[in-house]
Design a protein around this motif. Structure first.
Motif, short mmCIF file in Angstrom:
data_model
loop_
_atom_site.label_atom_id
_atom_site.label_comp_id
_atom_site.label_asym_id
_atom_site.label_seq_id
_atom_site.Cartn_x
_atom_site.Cartn_y
_atom_site.Cartn_z
N TRP A 3 1.21 12.71 11.14
CA TRP A 3 1.19 11.33 10.69
C TRP A 3 1.12 10.37 11.88
O TRP A 3 0.36 9.41 11.87
N PHE A 41 -2.27 10.37 13.37
CA PHE A 41 -3.17 9.56 12.55
C PHE A 41 -3.00 8.08 12.90
O PHE A 41 -3.96 7.35 13.12
N LEU A 57 -5.81 5.55 14.64
CA LEU A 57 -6.36 4.35 13.99
C LEU A 57 -5.88 3.05 14.62
O LEU A 57 -6.55 2.03 14.52
N LEU A 91 -9.67 13.83 12.55
CA LEU A 91 -8.64 13.83 11.51
C LEU A 91 -8.35 15.27 11.08
O LEU A 91 -9.26 16.07 10.93
N ASN A 139 -5.14 17.94 6.56
CA ASN A 139 -4.20 17.30 5.62
C ASN A 139 -4.47 15.81 5.47
O ASN A 139 -4.35 15.26 4.38
N ILE A 140 -4.82 15.17 6.57
CA ILE A 140 -5.11 13.73 6.50
C ILE A 140 -6.40 13.50 5.72
O ILE A 140 -6.52 12.56 4.93
N LEU A 160 -5.61 13.73 2.15
CA LEU A 160 -4.93 12.50 1.74
C LEU A 160 -5.95 11.40 1.44
O LEU A 160 -5.83 10.67 0.46
N LEU A 161 -6.96 11.29 2.29
CA LEU A 161 -7.95 10.21 2.14
C LEU A 161 -8.95 10.48 1.02
O LEU A 161 -9.42 9.55 0.37
N ILE A 215 -16.78 5.16 9.84
CA ILE A 215 -15.58 5.06 10.68
C ILE A 215 -14.86 3.73 10.43
O ILE A 215 -13.64 3.69 10.30
N GLY A 229 -11.31 3.85 8.75
CA GLY A 229 -10.27 3.26 9.60
C GLY A 229 -9.49 2.19 8.88
O GLY A 229 -8.25 2.17 8.93
N GLY A 233 -7.36 3.78 6.20
CA GLY A 233 -6.27 4.51 6.84
C GLY A 233 -5.19 3.58 7.35
O GLY A 233 -3.99 3.82 7.15
N ARG A 234 -5.59 2.49 7.99
CA ARG A 234 -4.59 1.55 8.51
C ARG A 234 -3.80 0.90 7.39
O ARG A 234 -2.59 0.74 7.48
N THR A 240 -3.19 2.26 4.54
CA THR A 240 -2.30 3.30 4.01
C THR A 240 -1.06 3.43 4.90
O THR A 240 0.06 3.51 4.41
N ILE A 241 -1.28 3.42 6.21
CA ILE A 241 -0.17 3.56 7.14
C ILE A 241 0.75 2.34 7.04
O ILE A 241 1.97 2.47 6.92
N LEU A 242 0.15 1.13 7.04
CA LEU A 242 0.95 -0.09 7.02
C LEU A 242 1.74 -0.22 5.72
O LEU A 242 2.87 -0.70 5.72
N VAL A 286 2.97 6.95 2.30
CA VAL A 286 3.32 8.36 2.51
C VAL A 286 4.68 8.40 3.19
O VAL A 286 4.84 7.86 4.27
N THR A 287 5.65 8.99 2.52
CA THR A 287 7.00 9.02 3.10
C THR A 287 7.49 10.44 3.20
O THR A 287 6.93 11.34 2.60
#
Lengths: 177, 412
Positions: free
Chosen positions: A164, A167, A171, B20, B23-24, B27-28, B395, B399, B402-403, B405-407, B411-412
């Motif tokens: 994670w 990743f 990004l 990537l 697993n990532i 996820l996407l 990309i 990108g 993905g950002r 999703t991260i922000l 995913v916890t």
């Protein structure tokens, strides 16, 4: 090395001698030797092939294993009345770890050939010793299982965090466009 | 490989570059939700017909999910799933605040009366109205559906949830639709074509263009480029191709189309050619604006254009894409080139939510800005990182998703 006499008090404390009558304990003591080692002396070497069962009577020993990465890992410290060497004693295979005296130590040693002679005489003492060893090994295996399970869990957690954050790293730094 | 599967290939191409993990990627790629429903109606002849309706909601990290609703006999879950993911990357690459979705019903609309189509649409809404809506998933017209279908959709949805014009886009202009929605995809294609010509150092009046397909997208692209001074030398539709080396009179073509039951068949002021001939003409810009899967490796070797603008979804097979790259033919990818449509849908949705109405000029102005900015970002990235325009677009899209999703920390 000297001919052996152990007080009943000491004998009662040794887990391997649990459930033995005084006479049975004496049979075992009769085939054992008491030995002394200086701090730092190696008693068992990993990969070696001696077949003795050892009981710590005084002092402490350290069990170490030589890792594939070249470093020694300390697996355990042995206090009085703990035993070691039992795996090679019952199963003819090289020692899985080394044992070294950490302090001045006094040890009780039972050789396999002497033990075999007792078995041939149908000595109940010899069988009881084997049972007690089984008990010690089963307990150790149980701890080992828990340890492995925990290790696997930590490892998979570690991977997820790593994946994670990798990743995130990709990004937000390298490809933050 | 079916046409839509190329999408997944191109995703992995970009994911490889981003390095990537498996697993990532899972996820996407994995859709958030897939729904399959029964759509049964009584037909005009008294028989009962049962169709399968699908809605795949791929990703909502960047906003409510958006994507077309198609009526076509070949519609199945695989196709819808793949197109839903494509919408996620598309909305991300042009930076409008939407996720991706797609839906469809496996019905042949040509075999249905308008009454039957209306029943099918309303029944489908009955089945999925709880899963879609202005804040969650907003359908739009696609293959086999149109503004009228969207009007039925909105009307049926509003029966459950109250007045909700923003629950679909691509509605009739008279019913909360957007002036300029119809031309938007073609206009967007035209804008990126002009931007690309600028980067190639060519003036529009020196540029020849061939367009495959003369439907909604192709005809509006042709008109826009004609007005921008390009020489549109060839167009085609299902009746064949029409070629005039010195440039077609596009307004005349469009007039003919409208008078001739929306077919170019028999158009007198051009030389008739085959579809294949059109694709291998010695032109500067070639614009496939009809079907997916047009270019295979063999055809790609025959193409004589200097640049290709993908107005259609998925016109280029991966092998052909490699040939174009080797031959240094620029390919401007579908996920940006034809994003004018979804961008206009976004404007329609914004206005519906605000109960406000923009004029056509403002729609054009905002569309031009978004398409130009998207072009620049893709071009810049492709040049900087020395990747194809397509990989750059993916990309950018991946990108941004993905950002988000991260922000969002989902995913916890």
């Amino acid at each position: 090395m000297s001919t052996t006499t152990l007080s009943q008090e000491v004998i009662r404390q040794i887990p391997l001698f649990q459930g033995l009558s005084e006479e049975e304990a004496n049979q075992l003591v009769a085939i054992s030797q008491v030995m002394h080692f200086q701090p730092g002396e190696v008693i068992l070497r990993q990969g070696g092939r001696s077949r003795n069962l050892w009981v710590v009577l005084e002092g402490t020993c350290e069990v170490t294993r030589h890792g594939t990465d070249g470093h020694d890992v300390v697996l355990a410290t042995l206090e009085p009345y703990a035993n070691f060497g039992e795996m090679s004693f019952f199963h003819a295979a090289p020692h899985s770890a080394s044992v070294r005296a950490k302090s001045h130590v006094q040890l009780l040693r039972i050789g396999r050939s002497d033990y075999d002679r007792l078995v041939e005489q149908n000595s109940l003492a010899a069988y009881k010793l084997a049972y007690n060893t089984l008990d010690v090994l089963a307990d150790r295996l149980r701890h080992m299982d828990q340890w492995v399970a925990q290790l696997l869990e930590e490892q998979s957690d570690g991977q997820m965090v790593c994946e994670w954050s990798q990743f995130r790293q990709t990004l937000f730094s390298e490809w933050n466009l | 490989m079916r046409a839509f599967e190329a999408t997944e290939y191109y995703f992995h191409q970009a994911a490889d570059l981003l390095d990537l993990s498996r697993n990532i990627r899972a996820l996407l790629i994995t859709p958030k939700r897939e729904v399959q429903v029964q759509v049964s109606i009584e037909r005009d002849n008294g028989q009962v017909a049962t169709f399968i309706g699908y809605r795949v909601q791929h990703d909502d990290a960047r906003g409510p999910m958006k994507g077309g609703l198609r009526y076509h006999p070949d519609v199945d879950l695989d196709e819808v799933r793949s197109l839903a993911a494509l919408m996620t990357w598309k909305t991300a690459v042009v930076e409008i605040p939407y996720g991706g979705a797609k839906g469809g019903i496996n019905v042949n609309p040509r075999e249905m009366s308008p009454r039957e189509l209306q029943k099918i649409t309303r029944t489908f809404v009955d089945q999925i109205h709880d899963l879609v809506g202005p804040d969650s998933d907003i359908p739009a017209p696609d293959m086999g559906t149109n503004a009228e279908v969207m009007a039925w959709f909105m009307n049926q949805y509003s029966k459950y949830h109250g007045f909700s014009p923003a629950c679909v886009t691509g509605k009739p202009v008279e019913l909360y639709g957007l002036p300029g929605r119809e031309e938007a995809t073609g206009r967007g294609v035209g804008i990126v074509t002009l931007k690309l010509l600028g980067r190639m150092g060519r003036k529009p009046h020196q540029t020849t263009v061939a367009i495959q397909g003369f439907g909604n997208v192709g005809s509006h692209t042709a008109r826009f480029l004609h007005e921008a001074d390009c020489r549109v030398v060839a167009v085609s539709d299902i009746s064949g191709g029409y070629y005039r080396p010195e440039g077609l009179d596009v307004p005349d073509l469009i007039r003919y189309l409208h008078q001739n039951n929306y077919s170019l068949s028999g158009y007198p002021n051009a030389e008739p050619i085959s579809n294949e001939q059109l694709l291998t003409l010695p032109v500067d810009v070639l614009i496939p604006a009809a079907l997916g899967g047009v270019f295979d490796a063999d055809l790609a070797r025959e193409v004589r254009a200097k640049a290709i603008i993908e107005a259609a979804n998925g016109p280029t097979w991966p092998e052909a894409d490699r040939v174009f790259q080797q031959r240094e033919i620029l390919v401007f990818p579908d996920i940006v080139a034809n994003a004018g449509g979804v961008t206009a849908s976004y404007f329609e949705w914004v206005q519906n939510r605000q109960h406000y109405r923009w004029g056509r000029d403002r729609v054009r102005q905002e569309l031009d800005r978004i398409m130009s900015e998207s072009f620049e970002r893709v071009w810049e990235l492709a040049t900087q990182r020395k990747v194809s325009l397509r990989t750059a677009a993916y990309i950018l899209g991946i990108g941004r998703v993905g950002r988000a999703t991260i922000l969002g920390g989902s995913v916890t």
